[in-house]
Design an enzyme around this catalytic site. Structure first.
Site, PDB file in Angstrom:
ATOM      1  N   ASN A 210       0.937  -1.076   0.022  1.00  0.00           N
ATOM      2  CA  ASN A 210      -0.089   0.130  -0.187  1.00  0.00           C
ATOM      3  C   ASN A 210       0.856   1.067   0.024  1.00  0.00           C
ATOM      4  O   ASN A 210       2.136   1.144  -0.059  1.00  0.00           O
ATOM      5  CB  ASN A 210      -0.989   0.161   1.159  1.00  0.00           C
ATOM      6  N   ASP A 279      -3.895  -6.278   4.855  1.00  0.00           N
ATOM      7  CA  ASP A 279      -5.046  -7.199   5.823  1.00  0.00           C
ATOM      8  C   ASP A 279      -5.009  -8.425   5.044  1.00  0.00           C
ATOM      9  O   ASP A 279      -5.511  -9.468   5.678  1.00  0.00           O
ATOM     10  CB  ASP A 279      -6.364  -6.530   5.380  1.00  0.00           C
ATOM     11  N   LYS A 289       8.950 -17.323 -10.478  1.00  0.00           N
ATOM     12  CA  LYS A 289       8.336 -16.233 -11.010  1.00  0.00           C
ATOM     13  C   LYS A 289       7.273 -16.690 -11.882  1.00  0.00           C
ATOM     14  O   LYS A 289       7.204 -17.469 -12.656  1.00  0.00           O
ATOM     15  CB  LYS A 289       9.502 -15.282 -11.879  1.00  0.00           C
ATOM     16  N   ASP A 309      -4.163  -9.627  12.755  1.00  0.00           N
ATOM     17  CA  ASP A 309      -4.539  -8.373  13.226  1.00  0.00           C
ATOM     18  C   ASP A 309      -3.457  -8.132  14.506  1.00  0.00           C
ATOM     19  O   ASP A 309      -3.527  -8.553  15.491  1.00  0.00           O
ATOM     20  CB  ASP A 309      -5.807  -8.290  13.683  1.00  0.00           C
ATOM     21  N   LYS A 340     -13.589   0.755  16.019  1.00  0.00           N
ATOM     22  CA  LYS A 340     -12.582  -0.354  16.375  1.00  0.00           C
ATOM     23  C   LYS A 340     -11.980  -0.102  17.653  1.00  0.00           C
ATOM     24  O   LYS A 340     -11.286  -1.135  18.009  1.00  0.00           O
ATOM     25  CB  LYS A 340     -11.594   0.613  15.248  1.00  0.00           C
ATOM     26  N   LYS A 344     -11.146  -3.857  19.017  1.00  0.00           N
ATOM     27  CA  LYS A 344     -10.128  -4.403  19.074  1.00  0.00           C
ATOM     28  C   LYS A 344      -9.638  -4.300  20.441  1.00  0.00           C
ATOM     29  O   LYS A 344      -8.333  -4.472  20.930  1.00  0.00           O
ATOM     30  CB  LYS A 344      -8.953  -3.635  18.192  1.00  0.00           C
TER      31      LYS A 344
END
Ligand code: C5P
Length: 405
Positions: A210, A279, A289, A309, A340, A344
């Site tokens: 990301n 995630d 490859k 997590d 959250k 959590k």
């Protein structure tokens, strides 16, 4: 003087024998995360060569008000504006007199007039000179104008006298500067921080990841170290330098990050999860490859499996540290962040809105709101460095509150 935004220090070195200790002071300041530029008076250069300061600071030393080349690189006005603090150590009786009377005959004294930043001085002189009524009057003027006077210490002097006038030791000066910059609200605490993205390998050349740059997590690590904590930073791949005084553990994947973080769960008092953990990861890693299928344009499917997590796992350990999460939300920031926080089992969550200019990935600014059980506060929109300092102060406050409850 308690200014949370001192990062950049101009260190002025004047003509005292303690000038040799100022080289060590540069290192002590760098260790504490400050950015340091050195200015030497002509007299100081008779005690220590500028090259010494250039070597320890890694920057050219500023010496001359009338040097065209130096002025072209970073002029005295620019330097005066750059500084968050001008620290003069050692400060001679002569320099204190010039500062008190607004003289501007050399680079350092000019800079002191030209800056809006706070000024701190660490006097160093013979005990009789320190006791001289002219010096006492000058110091009184400086104090009255808000100049921070650090020391001097007492003891044996280079000239053989005993009494007040010794420059404070570099470590002590550096600690005093740190206290001005950021109160040591996390002194003695152990803080574990995750930062950056994770990369989830598909094959030896490809990965899923990301846009996280790691800037927010690194800023939090810097702020925690400045606040006196021992900091371990578990970092995914980033292009950032390790913050001074921080121990960094490099990891690539979410599973590596989890292992590195969990191994330190018992060690830390406070865990701050600033990483943008992927995630999901590819269900399978191909040792070879993956080749494209020539002549076959049909869609290919990539099977993904959930990653652990890390934050929730750390929050479920027993005994558990004080646990702080981050939430990046595109809408309903508070509701989603509070959800959250509860789900959590976090002690605190710092939330920012993504998808608006000036926040989120890659940029140097952010906008954060922080929530906990029955409270919350908007830290506003600022540089990640400033927000991190504010967040760290809040974490320390809540940590102390939960411990005393
Ligand atoms: O659930 P979400 O990904 O929005 O939660 C964000 C928070 O959880 C961040 O603090 C992030 O560092 C942490 N996190 C984690 N491990 C994951 C996913 C998120 O530690 N696998």
């Amino acid at each position: 003087m308690s200014d949370p935004s001192i990062h950049r220090i101009v260190l002025g070195v004047t003509a005292g024998v303690a000038a040799y200790k100022a080289a060590d002071l540069v290192r002590r300041l760098l260790e504490r995360g400050f950015d340091v530029r050195v200015v030497m008076t002509p007299g100081a250069q008779a005690f220590v060569a500028p090259l010494t300061f250039q070597a320890v600071s890694g920057r050219p030393v500023h010496r001359d008000l009338l040097d065209e080349a130096a002025e072209a690189a970073m002029g005295h006005i620019e330097l005066a504006r750059w500084a968050d603090l001008v620290l003069v150590a050692p400060a001679t009786a002569d320099f204190l007199a010039r500062l008190a009377h607004g003289l501007a005959g050399d680079l350092l004294s000019t800079l002191c007039l030209a800056t809006a930043a706070p000024i701190a001085v660490a006097p160093a002189m013979n005990q009789q000179m320190w006791r001289a009524s002219a010096t006492a009057a000058n110091v009184a003027i400086l104090r009255q104008r808000g100049v921070e006077v650090l020391g001097p210490g007492e003891g044996e002097q280079a000239c053989g006298d005993v009494g007040p006038g010794r420059m404070l030791e570099p470590v002590e000066i550096a600690e005093r500067v740190r206290a001005m910059a950021a109160p040591a609200v996390l002194a003695g605490r152990r803080v574990l921080i995750t930062a950056g993205p994770t990369q989830e390998a598909l094959d030896p050349v490809r990965y899923l990841s990301n846009h996280s740059s790691g800037k927010m997590g690194y800023a939090v690590a810097t702020a925690a170290a400045r606040a006196g904590a021992s900091v371990v930073l578990v970092s995914g791949p980033t292009a950032l330098a390790t913050p001074p005084g921080v121990e960094r553990v490099d990891v690539i994947s979410a599973r590596e990050m989890r292992d590195a973080a969990l191994a330190r769960a018992m060690w830390c008092d406070i865990f701050i999860a600033a990483a943008a953990v992927a995630d999901y990861r590819p269900a399978e890693f191909s040792e070879r490859k993956i080749k494209k299928r020539e002549g076959d344009d049909s869609p290919r499917t990539l099977e993904l499996v959930r990653n652990p997590d890390i934050l929730a796992e750390l929050a479920a350990t027993n005994p558990r540290p004080f646990v702080v999460g981050f939430a990046a939300e595109t809408h309903d920031v508070e509701a989603n962040a509070r959800d959250k926080l509860a789900r959590k089992r976090l002690d605190m969550i710092a939330a920012n809105r993504v998808g608006v200019p000036g926040t989120g990935f890659g940029v140097d600014t952010n906008e954060l709101s922080v929530y906990w059980g029955d409270g919350g506060v908007a830290l506003g929109s600022a540089s990640k460095t400033d927000l991190a300092a504010r967040l760290v102060r809040l974490v320390a406050e809540r940590y102390d509150a939960t411990r005393s409850a």
